[in-house]
Scaffold this active site. Structure first.
Site: not given
Length: 270
Positions: A144, A158
């Site tokens: 990401s 995350y």
């Protein structure tokens, strides 16, 4: 249908929706046989039937919950039992745990780490040596843009997990490229999928400008092209690449303040 992947098999985790389903479509269109895995069998079966009908490729469905410590090894064993070998691995399975770090139970965090870090590493560990022995293989790890930026409050693990995946991918590529096995960390930003519905942040992220969003098929097409070129890290989209460059170029204190303010607009803290 392209014959690029003819005679080769790709394993896609988290294939039931979003970026995982998009990777399955991209690979099927190039002639790869598929092994699709996720927790939701009905969705996998529907996708498998559609891809087999549309592209004429063999598609196997294997239901697995990668939060189970035994799942990665069991998945690899089942693939071998069915007489298949994996030439291309897409480690896509993932989700977010919203809110403050101290709000979920440790069991929730532990399951998250097994899916986002443990399964990525174990599937690579078990499959990359077999690819290297055949002198050809590809590993796509869906990371990401968040892994390139300072992490704001909320969803505490995350960005950390995605930063790990990026560095892991770089090292794995450096170790295995000479044996014909390329690894790429694909780093999308905001992507149109059900990810934010699952984390309960859809209302928040819907306020983000449209130019920040990409569709899952484009992310998958770009990610596949990047691993075939042998790029260890690929950030999807010019806007996201600019954001990552600015995060490196500007003073880190300033970048952290900006990320803290903007992060509050799309991350839950309850």
């Amino acid at each position: 249908m392209s014959s690029e992947g003819a005679g080769r098999t790709a394993l896609v985790t988290g294939a039931s929706a979003g970026i995982g389903a998009a990777f399955a479509e991209v690979l099927a269109a190039r002639g790869y046989g598929l092994v699709l895995t996720a927790r939701r069998e009905a969705r996998l079966q529907a996708l498998a039937a559609d891809l087999a009908r549309t592209h004429g490729v063999p598609v196997e469905v294997m239901v697995a919950d990668l939060a189970d410590p035994a799942a990665p090894s069991a998945l690899v064993d089942e693939i071998a039992r069915r007489g298949l070998h994996v030439d291309l691995l897409v480690n896509n399975a993932g989700y977010g745990v919203p809110g403050r770090f101290d709000r979920p139970t440790w069991a929730e965090h532990e399951a998250f780490l097994r899916v986002m870090v443990g399964a990525v590493c174990e599937l690579s560990y078990r499959l990359v040596p077999r690819m290297a022995a055949r002198r050809w293989g590809r590993v796509i790890n869906v990371a990401s843009l968040a892994g390139h930026l300072p992490a704001p409050a909320g969803h505490t693990l995350y960005a950390a997990s995605k930063a790990f995946v990026i560095r892991f991918s770089e090292a794995l590529h450096a170790e295995s490229a000479a044996a014909g096995v390329f690894t790429t960390a694909v780093c999308p930003g905001f992507t149109l999928s059900e990810f934010h519905d699952v984390t309960g942040t859809r209302d928040k992220v819907s306020r983000m400008p449209g130019f920040l969003w990409m569709d899952a098929r484009t992310v998958a097409e770009q990610g596949y092209a990047a691993v075939m070129r042998g790029e260890p890290v690929y950030i999807n989209g010019g806007v996201n690449r600019t954001i990552a460059w600015l995060a490196r170029a500007f003073p880190q204190g300033l970048v952290r303040r900006v990320v803290h303010v903007t992060g509050g607009r799309y991350r839950r803290m309850d």
